[in-house]
Design a protein around this motif. Sequence first.
Motif, PDB file in Angstrom:
ATOM      1  N   GLN A 163       0.797  -1.226   0.000  1.00 29.49           N
ATOM      2  CA  GLN A 163       0.000   0.000   0.000  1.00 29.49           C
ATOM      3  C   GLN A 163       0.833   1.281   0.000  1.00 29.49           C
ATOM      4  O   GLN A 163       0.590   2.175  -0.825  1.00 29.49           O
ATOM      5  N   PRO A 164       1.817   1.440   0.899  1.00 26.99           N
ATOM      6  CA  PRO A 164       2.582   2.703   0.875  1.00 26.99           C
ATOM      7  C   PRO A 164       3.357   2.919  -0.416  1.00 26.99           C
ATOM      8  O   PRO A 164       3.562   4.064  -0.829  1.00 26.99           O
ATOM      9  N   TYR A 165       3.780   1.848  -1.057  1.00 30.03           N
ATOM     10  CA  TYR A 165       4.474   1.994  -2.343  1.00 30.03           C
ATOM     11  C   TYR A 165       3.514   2.451  -3.433  1.00 30.03           C
ATOM     12  O   TYR A 165       3.849   3.310  -4.257  1.00 30.03           O
ATOM     13  N   ALA A 166       2.313   1.870  -3.453  1.00 28.27           N
ATOM     14  CA  ALA A 166       1.315   2.282  -4.436  1.00 28.27           C
ATOM     15  C   ALA A 166       0.969   3.753  -4.257  1.00 28.27           C
ATOM     16  O   ALA A 166       0.844   4.511  -5.229  1.00 28.27           O
ATOM     17  N   GLU A 167       0.831   4.177  -3.003  1.00 27.29           N
ATOM     18  CA  GLU A 167       0.502   5.574  -2.723  1.00 27.29           C
ATOM     19  C   GLU A 167       1.659   6.512  -3.061  1.00 27.29           C
ATOM     20  O   GLU A 167       1.442   7.704  -3.304  1.00 27.29           O
ATOM     21  N   ALA A 168       2.874   5.973  -3.103  1.00 24.85           N
ATOM     22  CA  ALA A 168       4.057   6.785  -3.427  1.00 24.85           C
ATOM     23  C   ALA A 168       4.358   6.808  -4.921  1.00 24.85           C
ATOM     24  O   ALA A 168       5.369   7.378  -5.339  1.00 24.85           O
ATOM     25  N   GLY A 169       3.486   6.182  -5.731  1.00 18.65           N
ATOM     26  CA  GLY A 169       3.668   6.232  -7.175  1.00 18.65           C
ATOM     27  C   GLY A 169       4.448   5.081  -7.755  1.00 18.65           C
ATOM     28  O   GLY A 169       5.241   5.273  -8.691  1.00 18.65           O
ATOM     29  N   CYS A 170       4.231   3.876  -7.236  1.00 19.67           N
ATOM     30  CA  CYS A 170       4.912   2.686  -7.737  1.00 19.67           C
ATOM     31  C   CYS A 170       3.900   1.679  -8.281  1.00 19.67           C
ATOM     32  O   CYS A 170       2.815   1.506  -7.712  1.00 19.67           O
ATOM     33  N   ASN A 171       4.263   1.021  -9.359  1.00 14.98           N
ATOM     34  CA  ASN A 171       3.593  -0.222  -9.703  1.00 14.98           C
ATOM     35  C   ASN A 171       4.056  -1.267  -8.697  1.00 14.98           C
ATOM     36  O   ASN A 171       5.108  -1.114  -8.073  1.00 14.98           O
ATOM     37  N   ILE A 172       3.308  -2.345  -8.556  1.00 16.84           N
ATOM     38  CA  ILE A 172       3.628  -3.343  -7.528  1.00 16.84           C
ATOM     39  C   ILE A 172       3.798  -4.721  -8.162  1.00 16.84           C
ATOM     40  O   ILE A 172       2.943  -5.173  -8.925  1.00 16.84           O
ATOM     41  N   LEU A 173       4.895  -5.380  -7.827  1.00 15.31           N
ATOM     42  CA  LEU A 173       5.121  -6.771  -8.207  1.00 15.31           C
ATOM     43  C   LEU A 173       5.345  -7.580  -6.938  1.00 15.31           C
ATOM     44  O   LEU A 173       6.315  -7.335  -6.217  1.00 15.31           O
ATOM     45  N   VAL A 174       4.415  -8.481  -6.641  1.00  7.67           N
ATOM     46  CA  VAL A 174       4.569  -9.370  -5.490  1.00  7.67           C
ATOM     47  C   VAL A 174       4.870 -10.764  -6.024  1.00  7.67           C
ATOM     48  O   VAL A 174       4.342 -11.168  -7.061  1.00  7.67           O
ATOM     49  N   VAL A 175       5.716 -11.510  -5.325  1.00  3.92           N
ATOM     50  CA  VAL A 175       6.208 -12.774  -5.869  1.00  3.92           C
ATOM     51  C   VAL A 175       6.136 -13.890  -4.829  1.00  3.92           C
ATOM     52  O   VAL A 175       6.198 -13.649  -3.620  1.00  3.92           O
ATOM     53  N   ASP A 176       5.989 -15.099  -5.328  1.00  7.07           N
ATOM     54  CA  ASP A 176       6.160 -16.295  -4.507  1.00  7.07           C
ATOM     55  C   ASP A 176       7.618 -16.720  -4.600  1.00  7.07           C
ATOM     56  O   ASP A 176       8.135 -16.951  -5.705  1.00  7.07           O
ATOM     57  N   SER A 177       8.298 -16.828  -3.477  1.00  4.58           N
ATOM     58  CA  SER A 177       9.673 -17.327  -3.484  1.00  4.58           C
ATOM     59  C   SER A 177       9.691 -18.771  -3.955  1.00  4.58           C
ATOM     60  O   SER A 177       8.672 -19.479  -3.904  1.00  4.58           O
ATOM     61  N   ARG A 178      10.836 -19.224  -4.423  1.00  4.87           N
ATOM     62  CA  ARG A 178      10.937 -20.616  -4.867  1.00  4.87           C
ATOM     63  C   ARG A 178      10.499 -21.557  -3.747  1.00  4.87           C
ATOM     64  O   ARG A 178      10.751 -21.312  -2.566  1.00  4.87           O
ATOM     65  N   ALA A 179       9.786 -22.609  -4.136  1.00  2.82           N
ATOM     66  CA  ALA A 179       9.246 -23.612  -3.217  1.00  2.82           C
ATOM     67  C   ALA A 179       8.109 -23.061  -2.350  1.00  2.82           C
ATOM     68  O   ALA A 179       7.733 -23.669  -1.358  1.00  2.82           O
ATOM     69  N   HIS A 180       7.571 -21.922  -2.728  1.00  2.82           N
ATOM     70  CA  HIS A 180       6.439 -21.324  -2.028  1.00  2.82           C
ATOM     71  C   HIS A 180       5.320 -21.029  -3.018  1.00  2.82           C
ATOM     72  O   HIS A 180       5.584 -20.677  -4.177  1.00  2.82           O
ATOM     73  N   GLY A 181       4.081 -21.127  -2.551  1.00  2.00           N
ATOM     74  CA  GLY A 181       2.950 -20.762  -3.392  1.00  2.00           C
ATOM     75  C   GLY A 181       2.954 -21.490  -4.720  1.00  2.00           C
ATOM     76  O   GLY A 181       3.067 -22.717  -4.772  1.00  2.00           O
ATOM     77  N   LEU A 182       2.876 -20.746  -5.815  1.00  2.00           N
ATOM     78  CA  LEU A 182       2.829 -21.334  -7.154  1.00  2.00           C
ATOM     79  C   LEU A 182       4.193 -21.415  -7.825  1.00  2.00           C
ATOM     80  O   LEU A 182       4.289 -21.840  -8.972  1.00  2.00           O
ATOM     81  N   SER A 183       5.255 -20.989  -7.132  1.00  2.00           N
ATOM     82  CA  SER A 183       6.600 -21.083  -7.708  1.00  2.00           C
ATOM     83  C   SER A 183       7.169 -22.481  -7.550  1.00  2.00           C
ATOM     84  O   SER A 183       6.917 -23.163  -6.561  1.00  2.00           O
ATOM     85  N   GLU A 184       7.927 -22.892  -8.543  1.00  5.33           N
ATOM     86  CA  GLU A 184       8.549 -24.202  -8.497  1.00  5.33           C
ATOM     87  C   GLU A 184       9.722 -24.220  -7.529  1.00  5.33           C
ATOM     88  O   GLU A 184      10.235 -23.179  -7.126  1.00  5.33           O
TER      89      GLU A 184
END
Length: 210
Positions: free
Chosen positions: A37-58
């Motif tokens: 949220q604070p990055y979006a409010e500061a004028g940033c696009n946002i990229l969130v990621v799953d680290s390897r072996a987490h979530g949908l990452s291999e």
Amino acid sequence: NEGLKLAGEYFDFGHKRCAIIFPGRTESLYYSYYFAQPYAEAGCNILVVDSRAHGLSEGKYNYCSTREWSDVIAWSRFAHDQLGCSDVVLHGICVGGAAVVLAAAKPDFPAYVSRNDLAGKPDNFWQPDIDREAILARLESGMKIREARPIRVIGKVKTPILFLHGRKDAFSLPQRAEELYAACNAPKELVWMDEGSHSHLRINNQELYD
């Protein structure tokens, strides 16, 4: 990144700067929404990621940043080359912060990364009380966690760093943060927060954190 397919979600708000958020161990990209949220409010696009072996990452293992640093560089290049962001900011939480430091110390770290924000840096993660775990991890996966302590490489980092740390952090001790900060030769700032343990800083100090 050793040929692994890594998953992420991109939120394009039409800016040229992109903030990439790297979560801690056992956390998925959903955890990173809260820090975006604070990055979006500061004028940033946002990229969130799953680290390897987490979530949908291999991946089979979490390497406690000893290999994930290469994923940090890969995601940074993706944001710049594929998503068209001319400026990249990296935000690392817990061991995600360690991966950012290790990446920033590499000779091929991209020059378009303008800042690293580190929340709860786990420099004291490799202590004698986890020697048994360190030995087992090396036998099983080959990772050498003691060789990847951020304190050993942070002197090579040139990108500006904002350190965010809690005075009540019992996992990444305050004195370790001070040592890490002192060893950093890049433009830097250390912000102390009175409440919250480790990665629970924003929820307890939201105005200051943001």
